[in-house]
Design an enzyme around this catalytic site. Structure first.
Site, PDB file in Angstrom:
ATOM      1  N   LYS A   1       0.839  -1.194   0.000  1.00  0.00           N
ATOM      2  CA  LYS A   1       0.000   0.000   0.000  1.00  0.00           C
ATOM      3  C   LYS A   1       0.878   1.248   0.000  1.00  0.00           C
ATOM      4  O   LYS A   1       1.901   1.304   0.677  1.00  0.00           O
ATOM      5  CB  LYS A   1      -0.924   0.001   1.215  1.00  0.00           C
ATOM      6  CG  LYS A   1      -2.018  -1.062   1.094  1.00  0.00           C
ATOM      7  CD  LYS A   1      -3.006  -1.014   2.222  1.00  0.00           C
ATOM      8  CE  LYS A   1      -3.772   0.257   2.347  1.00  0.00           C
ATOM      9  NZ  LYS A   1      -4.817   0.487   1.356  1.00  0.00           N
ATOM     10  N   SER A   2       0.437   2.258  -0.722  1.00  0.00           N
ATOM     11  CA  SER A   2       1.243   3.469  -0.862  1.00  0.00           C
ATOM     12  C   SER A   2       1.453   4.194   0.462  1.00  0.00           C
ATOM     13  O   SER A   2       2.492   4.813   0.678  1.00  0.00           O
ATOM     14  CB  SER A   2       0.628   4.416  -1.889  1.00  0.00           C
ATOM     15  OG  SER A   2      -0.642   4.853  -1.471  1.00  0.00           O
TER      16      SER A   2
ATOM     17  N   TYR B   1       2.145   2.966   3.353  1.00  0.00           N
ATOM     18  CA  TYR B   1       3.355   2.424   3.972  1.00  0.00           C
ATOM     19  C   TYR B   1       4.578   2.644   3.088  1.00  0.00           C
ATOM     20  O   TYR B   1       5.656   2.971   3.581  1.00  0.00           O
ATOM     21  CB  TYR B   1       3.182   0.936   4.295  1.00  0.00           C
ATOM     22  CG  TYR B   1       2.395   0.703   5.566  1.00  0.00           C
ATOM     23  CD1 TYR B   1       2.787   1.291   6.767  1.00  0.00           C
ATOM     24  CD2 TYR B   1       1.266  -0.093   5.580  1.00  0.00           C
ATOM     25  CE1 TYR B   1       2.076   1.080   7.934  1.00  0.00           C
ATOM     26  CE2 TYR B   1       0.557  -0.308   6.746  1.00  0.00           C
ATOM     27  CZ  TYR B   1       0.962   0.276   7.919  1.00  0.00           C
ATOM     28  OH  TYR B   1       0.263   0.080   9.077  1.00  0.00           O
ATOM     29  N   ALA B   2       4.434   2.487   1.789  1.00  0.00           N
ATOM     30  CA  ALA B   2       5.571   2.672   0.885  1.00  0.00           C
ATOM     31  C   ALA B   2       6.148   4.082   1.003  1.00  0.00           C
ATOM     32  O   ALA B   2       7.367   4.267   0.938  1.00  0.00           O
ATOM     33  CB  ALA B   2       5.147   2.399  -0.557  1.00  0.00           C
ATOM     34  N   ARG B   3       5.303   5.062   1.241  1.00  0.00           N
ATOM     35  CA  ARG B   3       5.760   6.459   1.316  1.00  0.00           C
ATOM     36  C   ARG B   3       6.555   6.766   2.578  1.00  0.00           C
ATOM     37  O   ARG B   3       7.161   7.830   2.685  1.00  0.00           O
ATOM     38  CB  ARG B   3       4.559   7.398   1.216  1.00  0.00           C
ATOM     39  CG  ARG B   3       3.944   7.360  -0.162  1.00  0.00           C
ATOM     40  CD  ARG B   3       2.610   8.070  -0.210  1.00  0.00           C
ATOM     41  NE  ARG B   3       1.919   7.707  -1.427  1.00  0.00           N
ATOM     42  CZ  ARG B   3       1.398   8.590  -2.260  1.00  0.00           C
ATOM     43  NH1 ARG B   3       1.471   9.880  -2.023  1.00  0.00           N
ATOM     44  NH2 ARG B   3       0.776   8.164  -3.337  1.00  0.00           N
TER      45      ARG B   3
ATOM     46  N   TYR C   1      -2.591 -25.601  -6.668  1.00  0.00           N
ATOM     47  CA  TYR C   1      -1.800 -25.692  -5.428  1.00  0.00           C
ATOM     48  C   TYR C   1      -2.332 -26.803  -4.526  1.00  0.00           C
ATOM     49  O   TYR C   1      -1.569 -27.575  -3.958  1.00  0.00           O
ATOM     50  CB  TYR C   1      -1.827 -24.343  -4.707  1.00  0.00           C
ATOM     51  CG  TYR C   1      -0.767 -24.210  -3.658  1.00  0.00           C
ATOM     52  CD1 TYR C   1       0.516 -23.804  -4.002  1.00  0.00           C
ATOM     53  CD2 TYR C   1      -1.029 -24.495  -2.323  1.00  0.00           C
ATOM     54  CE1 TYR C   1       1.515 -23.686  -3.040  1.00  0.00           C
ATOM     55  CE2 TYR C   1      -0.047 -24.379  -1.363  1.00  0.00           C
ATOM     56  CZ  TYR C   1       1.227 -23.968  -1.727  1.00  0.00           C
ATOM     57  OH  TYR C   1       2.199 -23.870  -0.763  1.00  0.00           O
TER      58      TYR C   1
ATOM     59  N   LEU D   1       2.678 -12.355   5.673  1.00  0.00           N
ATOM     60  CA  LEU D   1       3.070 -11.083   5.074  1.00  0.00           C
ATOM     61  C   LEU D   1       4.480 -10.714   5.520  1.00  0.00           C
ATOM     62  O   LEU D   1       4.832 -10.917   6.687  1.00  0.00           O
ATOM     63  CB  LEU D   1       2.088  -9.989   5.508  1.00  0.00           C
ATOM     64  CG  LEU D   1       0.618 -10.303   5.215  1.00  0.00           C
ATOM     65  CD1 LEU D   1      -0.293  -9.492   6.108  1.00  0.00           C
ATOM     66  CD2 LEU D   1       0.321 -10.044   3.756  1.00  0.00           C
ATOM     67  N   GLU D   2       5.251 -10.164   4.603  1.00  0.00           N
ATOM     68  CA  GLU D   2       6.625  -9.764   4.896  1.00  0.00           C
ATOM     69  C   GLU D   2       6.759  -8.260   4.674  1.00  0.00           C
ATOM     70  O   GLU D   2       6.344  -7.763   3.630  1.00  0.00           O
ATOM     71  CB  GLU D   2       7.605 -10.508   3.979  1.00  0.00           C
ATOM     72  CG  GLU D   2       7.491 -12.015   4.059  1.00  0.00           C
ATOM     73  CD  GLU D   2       6.509 -12.634   3.058  1.00  0.00           C
ATOM     74  OE1 GLU D   2       5.976 -11.910   2.185  1.00  0.00           O
ATOM     75  OE2 GLU D   2       6.252 -13.840   3.166  1.00  0.00           O
TER      76      GLU D   2
END
Length: 187
Positions: free
Chosen positions: A111-112, A114-116, A169, A136-137
């Protein structure tokens, strides 16, 4: 193979693909702003649960080896938020349990919000027929501590529908099938 819009994701979720499922994008909860989660135009924003595994080197010269993983490399924390140390890494899990249909492939993107602030998400694809909590990592790429929040959006899932593959899978009994909680590497 084409990307699925909100109405098709809703149909699949109501048939059991996402549980619990939020039918719309949630931006406020309990009279406070949250990092959005739920159904969006062409995806679904997953939430982090309050279970975290934080990398540490508390035992000296621990080497991170996916073929011989030492669980002592992590500290387990259950909390509504987590501080990721500078230049470090954590594992979490989704609140939602997913059951991916045999003709759907899912890709997760960060998500942007967090990326920002330098938090990068790395989630492997969710293959046709897979089910479980998503492990999730997240990497903190900054030289400063970074905060994440449980029960708020953390990654966006994109769904692609196509023909059923010859082997899903679940058909090959994948090693992460039915995982619950934060799942460490398996061979």
């Amino acid at each position: 193979m084409s990307i699925l819009p909100d109405w098709r994701i809703r149909e699949l979720a109501q048939a059991g693909m996402i549980d619990p499922f939020e039918d719309r994008l949630i931006r406020t909860a309990e009279n406070r702003h949250v990092i959005s989660y739920g159904l969006s135009s062409f995806g679904y924003d997953l939430r982090c649960a309050d279970e975290w595994k934080v990398f540490t080197n508390a035992h000296g010269n621990t080497i991170v080896d996916p073929k011989a993983f030492d669980e002592r490399a992590f500290i387990d924390i259950q909390a509504p938020e987590i501080i990721i140390p500078p230049n470090s890494f954590i594992l979490a899990r989704s609140v939602e349990y997913l059951r991916i249909p045999e003709n759907v492939m899912v890709v997760a993107l960060g998500k942007s919000t967090y990326a920002r602030v330098g938090i990068v998400a790395n989630v492997t694809p969710l293959e046709p027929g897979w089910e479980g909590h998503v492990t999730l990592e997240f990497s903190n790429t900054t030289p400063l501590p970074a905060k994440m929040y449980a029960f708020e959006g953390c990654v966006q899932l994109l769904f692609f529908e196509g023909e059923r593959p010859e082997v899903t899978y679940s058909d090959r009994q994948g090693k992460y099938q039915g995982q619950k909680g934060v799942t460490l590497p398996r061979l």
